[in-house]
Design an enzyme around this catalytic site. Structure first.
Site, PDB file in Angstrom:
ATOM      1  N   LYS A   1     -12.960  -8.267  -9.028  1.00 37.68           N
ATOM      2  CA  LYS A   1     -13.566  -8.689  -7.768  1.00 37.68           C
ATOM      3  C   LYS A   1     -15.042  -8.938  -8.049  1.00 37.68           C
ATOM      4  O   LYS A   1     -15.779  -8.001  -8.356  1.00 37.68           O
ATOM      5  CB  LYS A   1     -13.414  -7.615  -6.694  1.00 37.68           C
TER       6      LYS A   1
ATOM      7  N   LYS B   1       0.846  -1.190   0.000  1.00 38.62           N
ATOM      8  CA  LYS B   1       0.000   0.000   0.000  1.00 38.62           C
ATOM      9  C   LYS B   1       0.888   1.249   0.000  1.00 38.62           C
ATOM     10  O   LYS B   1       1.816   1.360   0.812  1.00 38.62           O
ATOM     11  CB  LYS B   1      -0.906   0.012   1.233  1.00 38.62           C
TER      12      LYS B   1
END
Length: 368
Positions: free
Chosen positions: A262, A163
Site C-alpha cells: 500500500k 475478514k
C-alpha cells in the site's frame, strides 16, 4: 519543478454501508486531500489515508495534518526538488509518519506526470493497460457475507478477501467454500491471532486459500516466520511492512510468501516501487491493498498495480463500492472484473469539484 502552493483539505463522507472488522466498524471516512500546484498552475493530487482513530496504524487524520502542515511542507518550502523521488528522500529525515509523507509525495508524482504529459502509470514503469480487481467482504454475519459475495461474483470480481478472527474463521470459510468451491478467496486476520493459535491457523489449510493476511501482531516479522514454517497457506504481510527495510527482512527471514503493498502505508510511490522491484527479483508475489480510499488514492493504486510484479488482484474496486458519489470524475469502474489503466497525463482522473467542496471540513493553504 517549482511548487507555488499546497492545499490540504480534510474531507468526510459516509460509507454506503458499514465496513466491519474485529477491530471496529467504519461508517464515516475522513481523509486528507492534498493539492500541489506548480508555478504554471498545474495541480497534482494525493490523498492521506490515515483513519480518524489509530485502529489500523498509529497515524490519524489529525496527526497527519499536523505533520504535513508543521513539518513536511516547511521542508518543501526550504528545499527545491526536481523529481518526486527528491521529496521522498527529503522526507527520510523525519521518522515514520508514512501516511503523511505519502499524501504529499504522491501529489508531487501526479504533478510531475502531468507536467511531463505522461500517464502516472508510464512514469513509474507500469506495463499493463488493465488490472484485475478484487474486493473485500467485510460483513457482520455469514448471510450478509454470502449476499455480498453473490453480488460481487455477478460483477466479475477476480478475488475475494474474507475478514476473519478467532471464533469466526474455520466455520465461516467452510460454509463459503461449500457454496463457492472454486472461488479465489483469501483470509485477512488484521493481527487477530498469536502463535498459540498455530493449530487453528493450520486448520485453514483445508480451504485452499490464496493466502492469509497479517495473522499475527501488526509490528511482527519474526513470529510470522515461525508460523509460515508450520502452515501450508501462504502468509501475506500487510501492517508489518512499512518500509523497504521491513520487506527485505521479512523475505530474508521467510516470514511471508506474499506482500501487500500500500503506497499510502509505506510512505509513497518511491518506497512502494523499491519494495515491488525487490520482490520481483526474489520471486515474491505482491498485490495492491486498499484503505477504504476516496478516488484520488484509488487512482494512484491503479497506476501502482500496473507494475509487472503485481500478479494478484488487488483491493481496487469500483468507486460505487463505498461511495454514493466520489470526488473524482469519471469514477473508477470495474468491467468484467478489470479496471482500465488511464493513458492520459497524471493519475488520469479529474476532480469532482462540487463533491470535493461539499465534503470539505477543514482547508489550509501554504504559499511558496
Amino acid at each position: 519543478m517549482r511548487i507555488a502552493q499546497i492545499k490540504l483539505r480534510v474531507i468526510s463522507m459516509p460509507l454506503k454501508s458499514p465496513f466491519h472488522t474485529h477491530l471496529g466498524t467504519v461508517t464515516e471516512r475522513e481523509g486528507i486531500i492534498v493539492e500541489v500546484i506548480d508555478s504554471n498552475g498545474i495541480s497534482g493530487y494525493g490523498e492521506g489515508v490515515a483513519f480518524t482513530t489509530p485502529w489500523y496504524t498509529e497515524e490519524t487524520v489529525r496527526t497527519s495534518l499536523h505533520i504535513m502542515s508543521d513539518v513536511l511542507i516547511p521542508l518543501l518550502q526550504k528545499n527545491l526538488i526536481k523529481h518526486p523521488e527528491d521529496a521522498a528522500i527529503l522526507f527520510q529525515s523525519i521518522r515514520r509518519n508514512h501516511m503523511a509523507k505519502a499524501g504529499l509525495e504522491m501529489a508531487i508524482w501526479d504533478l510531475y506526470a502531468k507536467a511531463s504529459l505522461t500517464s502516472l502509470s508510464k512514469v513509474i514503469g507500469g506495463t499493463r493497460s488493465e488490472i484485475a480487481s478484487g474486493v473485500v467482504i467485510a460483513a457482520d454475519s455469514l448471510p450478509s457475507a454470502l449476499n455480498q459475495i453473490e453480488k460481487y461474483v455477478e460483477e466479475g470480481y477476480q478475488r475475494y478477501k474474507i475478514k476473519i478472527h478467532p471464533g469466526q474463521d474455520y466455520t465461516v470459510l467452510e460454509k463459503i467454500r461449500r457454496y463457492y468451491p472454486e472461488l479465489p478467496i483469501m483470509a485477512d486476520a488484521n493481527s487477530a491471532y498469536t502463535l498459540n493459535d498455530m493449530d487453528r491457523l493450520k486448520a485453514l489449510d483445508d480451504f485452499n486459500l490464496l493466502m492469509i493476511e497479517q495473522p499475527l501482531a501488526s509490528d511482527d516479522i519474526i513470529e510470522h516466520s515461525l508460523l509460515q514454517k508450520g502452515i501450508n497457506t501462504p502468509i501475506c504481510l500487510d501492517e508489518s511492512i512499512v518500509s523497504f527495510h521491513d520487506a527485505k527482512n521479512a523475505i530474508e527471514l521467510g516470514s511471508c510468501k506474499i506482500i501487500n503493498i500500500k503506497a499510502g502505508r509505506v510512505g509513497g510511490l518511491y518506497e512502494a516501487k523499491r519494495i515491488h522491484d525487490y520482490c520481483l527479483k526474489r520471486g515474491i508475489d505482491v498485490w495492491c491493498g486498499g484503505m477504504i480510499e476516496f478516488g484520488i488514492s484509488r487512482a494512484h493504486n491503479i497506476a501502482l498495480a500496473s507494475l509487472p510484479g503485481f500478479t494478484i488482484p488487488g483491493d481496487i474496486s469500483a468507486s460505487n463500492r463505498f461511495w454514493e458519489e466520489d470526488i473524482i470524475a469519471p469514477e473508477v469502474s470495474v468491467k468484467n472484473g478489470f479496471v482500465s489503466v488511464p493513458d492520459t497525463p497524471g493519475i488520469g482522473f479529474g476532480i469532482n469539484e462540487k463533491r470535493l467542496k461539499e465534503t470539505t471540513r477543514i482547508e489550509k493553504v501554504f504559499k511558496f
